[in-house]
Write a protein that holds these residues in place. Structure first.
Motif, mmCIF file in Angstrom:
data_model
loop_
_atom_site.group_PDB
_atom_site.id
_atom_site.type_symbol
_atom_site.label_atom_id
_atom_site.label_comp_id
_atom_site.label_asym_id
_atom_site.label_seq_id
_atom_site.Cartn_x
_atom_site.Cartn_y
_atom_site.Cartn_z
ATOM 1 N N GLY A 1 -4.382 2.689 0.501
ATOM 2 C CA GLY A 1 -3.602 3.249 -0.361
ATOM 3 C C GLY A 1 -4.241 3.801 -1.723
ATOM 4 O O GLY A 1 -3.506 4.384 -2.611
ATOM 5 N N SER A 2 -5.418 3.647 -1.840
ATOM 6 C CA SER A 2 -6.017 3.816 -3.037
ATOM 7 C C SER A 2 -7.489 4.338 -2.852
ATOM 8 O O SER A 2 -8.185 3.737 -2.141
ATOM 9 N N VAL B 1 -5.462 -1.980 -6.713
ATOM 10 C CA VAL B 1 -5.807 -0.504 -6.978
ATOM 11 C C VAL B 1 -7.040 0.138 -7.501
ATOM 12 O O VAL B 1 -7.724 0.866 -7.025
ATOM 13 N N ALA C 1 0.265 1.990 -3.889
ATOM 14 C CA ALA C 1 -1.041 2.372 -3.670
ATOM 15 C C ALA C 1 -2.126 1.114 -3.523
ATOM 16 O O ALA C 1 -3.164 1.119 -4.226
ATOM 17 N N GLY C 2 -1.631 -0.139 -2.953
ATOM 18 C CA GLY C 2 -2.533 -1.266 -3.077
ATOM 19 C C GLY C 2 -2.143 -1.952 -4.308
ATOM 20 O O GLY C 2 -2.884 -3.305 -4.365
ATOM 21 N N GLU D 1 0.925 -1.101 -0.136
ATOM 22 C CA GLU D 1 -0.167 -0.049 -0.116
ATOM 23 C C GLU D 1 0.877 1.343 -0.104
ATOM 24 O O GLU D 1 0.699 2.447 -0.513
#
Lengths: 337, 142
Positions: B46-47, A231, A226-227, A222
């Motif tokens: 995170g998104s 994402v 970003a995953g 993450e």
């Protein structure tokens, strides 16, 4: 022995059994995820989320909007969560869970499990590529690298056990009932026990890579990408991947339990009747799964930071494979001396 | 399915629109053992696709304005926007700076404001709790 007690399973029994297994797998997968998060929080000196939090997460995700990215391959993007979930449930039908044998015992063996284990990861990879996000593409490439890396030590560990058991009996050693009938620890001497412990260690290190947990969650990192693979996923599609992930974790740990700890409690404490014996064995199985999951997932992920992809790949391809081969050699030495 | 499911499992996405990093550190402080945001089921993700709460820090720099709008649109409904820090409201220490394009709420609808430079973690947690109330009210109207 199969779940339903006879060898000729009807289609209806298979469908019904699969549905029950899917529900049980989802329930216990989410429950163990909640326990894992709670224990990890306690180890970090936090209070942590309630144990039912994963259930709330899934419920929430189902209520959210599911967005499909414009640049993505829509049908593939939507199909992959289903493929991942179905493959994870399929794993549960071949791995003996809750004490008695697997639902589809006799229809598939350890080799089939090795292939089935790849499919949920592959669904993640394809879904990542289909979502057209550069983050997801990087994540998908990393997932492929790690998939190819942990495959080798995993195969070494499984083949070593089956190979050793094949010297004890003429029955197909890749079938779970054979592994359960001849537990590896009872067949070997002191050197062999050392070898088996090394193989167990190999499998315990492969597990966090297989279920994408720290330190091997590079594909879903993450903080960096970003995953990663997930994402672009949101709402229902993300919930399906979340479920598939928890069920696969449950199945993978069940596999370790079935290979190394195929013991049942009911013969030991002398319960003969079928129904109470089943309950005792199921509870004992859940305890074994908890212990393995605590050591190989919760403890490792709390104690360690994330590896780089090159480090993770090196650890699996070089270090863990060599360690696994040492275990295999020790098993062989045990037969000679 | 009701919004009741959402308010007990809020996932937060943090976007920095030119903040000095002061508020960002306070957000991380809310995750530490002392405040432990996770015990309420909240999680930093995170998104924006995974998020229920969009947490905006900083004044809006010119380059960030279109990105802010895009991230807001990328967040799936239903969602809440939290604006943390004084500078996102009226500029704060960056007041009348040449490269700012105004407060956050001129670009995206803001649900809860958290003033402070930087606000304390308690204030941020209270703001998320207020966001729950907001979701509840939206549910009653719907």
């Amino acid at each position: 022995m199969s779940w339903l007690g006879n060898s000729s399973l009807t289609i209806a029994a298979i469908i019904g059994g699969s549905i029950v297994l899917a529900l049980l797998g989802a329930f216990f997968g989410l429950l163990y995820r909640g326990i894992d998060r709670k224990l990890a929080a306690h180890m970090q000196g936090r209070i942590g989320p309630p144990i039912i939090q994963p259930f709330r997460d899934v419920r929430k995700l189902l209520a959210k909007e599911s967005i499909i990215p414009d640049g993505g391959v829509s049908w593939l993007f939507q199909a992959c969560p289903f493929i991942g979930l179905v493959a994870s449930i399929l794993l549960l039908t071949y791995i003996p869970v809750f004490g008695p044998g697997a639902l589809l015992e006799g229809y598939g063996d350890l080799i089939l499990i090795l292939y089935l284990l790849i499919i949920p990861s592959l669904a993640l990879v394809v879904g990542g590529f289909a979502s057209s996000s550069p983050f997801a593409t990087v994540g998908a490439q990393r997932e492929m690298v790690i998939m190819m890396s942990y495959e080798f030590p995993l195969v070494v560990a499984i083949i070593a056990i089956a190979w050793r058991i094949s010297h004890v009996t003429d029955i197909n050693p890749f079938i779970f009932s054979t592994v359960a009938q001849y537990p590896i620890w009872n067949q070997v001497g002191p050197v062999g026990v050392a070898g088996s412990l090394i193989l167990l260690f190999t499998l315990l290190v492969v597990t966090p890579g297989e279920v994408a947990k720290v330190p091997f969650d590079i594909a879903e990192a993450e903080t960096e990408i970003a995953g990663g693979l997930l994402v672009e996923y949101s709402g229902r599609n993300l919930a399906l991947f979340y479920l598939a992930d928890t069920i696969k974790a449950f199945a993978m740990v069940s596999l370790v339990v079935a290979l190394f700890f195929p013991y049942n409690l009911s013969p030991v404490i002398g319960i003969g009747a079928a129904a109470p014996a089943f309950v005792v064995d199921a509870l004992f199985f859940l305890l074994k799964v908890f212990l393995v999951m605590f050591i190989s997932v919760t403890l490792i992920r709390t104690a360690m930071a994330r590896f780089k992809i090159s480090q993770a790949s090196y650890i699996y391809i070089m270090a863990m494979t060599l360690i696994g081969l040492v275990g295999l050699i020790l098993l062989h030495v045990d037969m000679i001396v | 399915m009701s919004l009741n499911a959402i308010k007990r499992a809020l996932w937060i996405y943090h976007i920095n629109t030119g903040s000095c990093n002061g508020c960002d550190i306070e957000i991380l402080a809310a995750l530490t053992p002392r405040y432990d945001l996770e015990r309420f089921g909240m999680m930093l993700v995170g998104s924006p696709r995974h998020a229920d709460v969009l947490l905006v820090t900083g004044p809006v720099a010119r380059q960030m304005a279109p990105r802010l709008k895009r991230v807001y649109e990328q967040t799936p409904d239903p969602k809440v926007v939290l604006q943390v820090g004084s500078c996102g409201m009226e500029g704060g220490v960056f007041y009348e700076s040449y490269n700012l394009v105004g407060p956050v709420d001129q670009h995206i609808p803001v649900d809860v404001y958290v003033p402070g430079c930087p606000p304390r973690p308690e204030a941020i947690i209270e703001a998320v709790a207020k966001a729950w109330v907001k979701l509840e009210k939206a549910e009653q109207v719907a």
